[in-house]
Design an enzyme around this catalytic site. Structure first.
Site: not given
Ligand code: 3HC
Length: 697
Positions: A105, A125
């Site tokens: 975004e 999301e």
């Molecule tokens: N916020 C906080 N922590 C996050 C995060 C996030 N969005 N995404 C990942 N992390 C943390 C994980 O909990 C993990 O923490 P840890 O090492 O303490 O366990 C660390 O970052 C690494 O994450 P992964 O182990 O998942 O690492 P990968 O490399 O396998 O994957 C990734 C990386 C593809 C970015 C995956 O973490 C992921 O899919 N994250 C979520 C992304 C997501 O859902 N984003 C949308 C959030 S909601 C939003 O943006 C609302 C908005 O529209 C208003």
């Protein structure tokens, strides 16, 4: 300047850099840092264009999920993206790794987007029970049109850079991995060519083209099947539709309202619990992070049946060669043919090329002798549940396998220590319990024996990750975490039918809770003979396992889906369970033999007896240290048995139900139904007495 966001100028480009490991999530410090850096860039008269780029492994991977459920701190993400979009200097986002959620975004609020070809973008999301809440539902469709925006937003799937370029989400894709250089070159081009500020909010051609389209209703219909029981996917459609029916600013407001509805829904809490739980389980209590891990470059599998074959596919899929051993050549041939058929089916669906099918098949060697396990790093035994046979196998493995090889059993119930006792190296013996179908289900329940070494524990957890499973380390007891709880549920489900319920009534209560299938449909899928064999094994071991109408099914050869008849009947080629009058008669007959007069059973009683019994058992599992934390149980159930992730897993759900409610029901059934499964867990009583929850442990 904030520590996590910096501003500097290189030539006539103002560079805004985010550096907030691990994934540059948009926490409060990043949001305020970005606004401050933007302001600085605006004021910097030498800067003719601004570049947003991230340090570390990825572009911004989204809002900071850890902030959800807490009071929102200024500046909010919508404020941030609107301020970015309103910049009067051209803004370029340079994307590497993943631009997800709030990250994408933010990129969409920039005026140009360039990425390296390995980058991915997405709005995931929905997987957290949310919808994109910072303009994603309004800006994405302005670039892609309704259909693709709806697909991306309702599935949360990522799109590769080249596809994103074709869809109009990106403006350019470059090879290479130096994202700063790629971004700088693009920003320079913007300056040199005098490219204007170009705000996505003002792009309207695709909005005009899709206005009034029936694609929104089509998606709603499709979601009724695909997203049964879920809240946010439907809100996603409403939000995207608003982009077509309302002016931009009002669309943004509508998106915000819908986002807040999702944020407040219990499903959001459940899904975020699952998200963190999935990552937390990899941190095993008492297992130091730096424990050495053995190299697993080749795998032996004993058994070419459904389980063995499925397990083999997991390894082959990631390029690890496997050797499958069976007693008879025709079992090997049959097993191999099934694996090939599975791959061919994937090829037909376009998921694999024919070449990949052949490459994978070429990684499988078959053999009739354990001697071929001489050099493998890990052996997984996947024969049926018979302790005597397993011990015989492990004694042989001990003779043949090289020192340091890990000897694992895929047993779903049996004692790992007893299996290990057949070897002279119990420290190398471990349980690796895969879930059927093993090439699909994401859970790997790794079972530590009392002598399993830390190195072996750490290795099997690493193996889980390598083969893209969610590994959960659990302790050794009958059925471990998953099946121990499942069998309690199974016993209650069978008793409920004895007492007057129909199998389909029991199953419906479970599917209404959100399970993809009920207890009995699941027995049919796994094979009625599996449970039958387990009960027989326990009877042989002297346990008092009462007779059951399900034993009769097994004895009649109604083994489930594989014989097109089990608790339900099945039409040729279909997996749809159909209630069978013959089974009703068999149950009637069984009730008569047992002197049971059937009674009316309510759905509430089914829910309590099938699910509360699991919670009570889960509490005992925690008490005994079989599971380290409630979240380990939640993840076992979400990934192994399809417990709805939006309810956060059984222990998370129990906290929402109220532990006092559950305890009083447990006590009621202790009096009315009886049996050790209804003896209240001491931990449950303690938590209720202290007014605490599982989450407080
Ligand atoms: N916020 C906080 N922590 C996050 C995060 C996030 N969005 N995404 C990942 N992390 C943390 C994980 O909990 C993990 O923490 P840890 O090492 O303490 O366990 C660390 O970052 C690494 O994450 P992964 O182990 O998942 O690492 P990968 O490399 O396998 O994957 C990734 C990386 C593809 C970015 C995956 O973490 C992921 O899919 N994250 C979520 C992304 C997501 O859902 N984003 C949308 C959030 S909601 C939003 O943006 C609302 C908005 O529209 C208003």
């Amino acid at each position: 300047m904030s520590e996590v966001v910096s501003y500097n100028r290189e030539g006539n480009i103002g560079v805004i850099t985010v550096n907030y490991p691990p994934v540059n999530a948009l926490g409060q410090a990043v949001r305020s840092g970005l606004l401050a850096a933007l302001e600085q860039g605006q004021k910097d008269t030498e800067a003719k264009a601004l570049l947003l780029v991230c340090e570390g492994r990825t572009f911004i991977a989204g809002a900071d999920i850890r902030e959800f459920g807490k009071p929102m701190q200024e500046p909010t993400l919508p404020t941030l993206v609107n301020t970015f979009e309103n910049s009067d200097k051209p803004l370029v986002a340079a994307i590497h790794g993943t631009a997800l959620g709030g990250g994408l975004e933010t990129a969409l609020s920039c005026h140009y987007r360039v990425a390296v070809s390995s980058a991915k973008v997405g709005l995931p999301e929905v997987k957290l029970g949310l919808l994109p809440g910072a303009g994603g539902t309004q800006r994405l469709p302005r670039l892609t049109g309704a259909q693709k925006a709806l697909e991306m937003i309702t599935t949360g799937e990522f799109v590769g850079a080249n596809d994103a370029l074709a869809l109009g989400i990106l403006d350019a894709v470059e090879e290479g991995d130096d994202i700063r250089a790629v971004g700088m070159a693009y920003a320079q081009k913007v300056v040199d060519e005098g490219k204007p500020v170009r705000r996505v909010r003002d792009i309207t051609d695709k909005i005009d083209a899709d206005k009034g389209s029936d694609v929104f209703d089509q998606f709603r219909d499709e979601l009724k099947k695909r997203a049964r029981g879920l809240f946010s996917p439907f809100k996603c459609v409403d939000a995207v539709e608003a982009a077509f029916n309302l002016p931009f600013d009002e669309g943004m407001k509508r998106e915000r309202e819908l986002f807040m509805e999702c944020m407040e829904s219990p499903q959001r809490a459940g899904l975020i619990h699952s998200f963190f739980g999935e990552r937390e389980v990899s941190k095993v209590k008492g297992l130091p992070k730096d424990t050495p891990v053995r190299d697993v470059k080749s795998v032996g599998i004993i058994g070419a049946g459904t389980m063995g074959g499925g397990i083999a596919m997991n390894f082959v899929n990631v390029g690890i060669p496997v050797t499958i051993v069976e007693v008879k050549q025709d079992a090997l041939d049959k097993g191999l043919a099934i694996i090939r058929r599975n791959y061919e089916n994937s090829a037909k669906k376009g998921k694999l090329t024919q070449e990949q099918v052949e490459q994978r098949m070429a990684l499988i060697t078959t053999s009739l002798t354990y001697d071929d396990f001489r050099d493998v790093d890990l052996v997984i035994e996947a024969v049926f549940e018979d302790m005597a046979i397993k011990k015989e196998i492990f004694a042989k493995l001990d003779e043949v396998c090289k020192p340091g090889a890990i000897l694992a059993s895929n047993t779903s119930t049996l004692d790992i220590d007893e299996i290990a006792s057949a070897t002279k190296r119990p420290e190398d013996v471990v349980g690796m319990h895969f879930f059927s179908p093993a090439n699909v289900m994401k859970l790997l329940e790794n079972v530590r024996g009392s002598k399993t070494s830390d190195e072996v524990k750490a290795t099997v957890m690493a193996v889980a990750k390598k083969i893209k499973k969610v590994g959960v380390m659990v302790g050794n007891c009958y059925g471990f975490v998953g099946n121990r709880m499942l069998h309690k549920r199974g016993t209650e489900a069978m008793s409920l039918v004895d007492e007057g319920a129909t199998p389909q009534q029991v199953d419906k209560v479970l599917t209404d809770l959100g399970f993809p299938m009920g207890q009995f449909a699941m027995s049919d899928l796994a094979g009625i003979d599996v449970g039958y064999r387990i009960r027989e094994e326990r009877r042989k071991a002297g346990e008092d396992i009462p007779a059951s109408w399900m034993d009769k099914l097994a004895e009649q050869g109604r083994l489930g889906q594989k014989t097109q008849a089990g608790v339900y009947k099945y039409e040729e080629g279909s997996r749809k369970p159909i209630p069978d009058p013959e089974v009703e008669q068999l149950i009637e007959q069984f009730r008569k033999e047992q002197g049971i007069t059937p009674r009316e059973i309510t759905d509430q009683e089914i829910l309590e007896r099938c699910v509360y019994v699991m919670i009570n058992e889960g509490a005992k599992i925690l008490e005994e240290g079989i599971a380290d934390r409630p979240l380990d149980i939640d993840i076992v159930w979400i990934y192994g048995y399809g417990f709805p992730a939006y309810r956060g897993g059984p222990m998370f759900w129990a906290d929402q139900e109220g532990l006092d409610t559950i305890l009083s029901a447990v006590k009621k059934y202790q009096d009315t139904v009886g049996g050790e499964q209804w003896e209240p867990a001491a931990l449950l009583e303690k938590l209720v007495a202290e007014g605490r929850k599982f989450a407080d442990l």
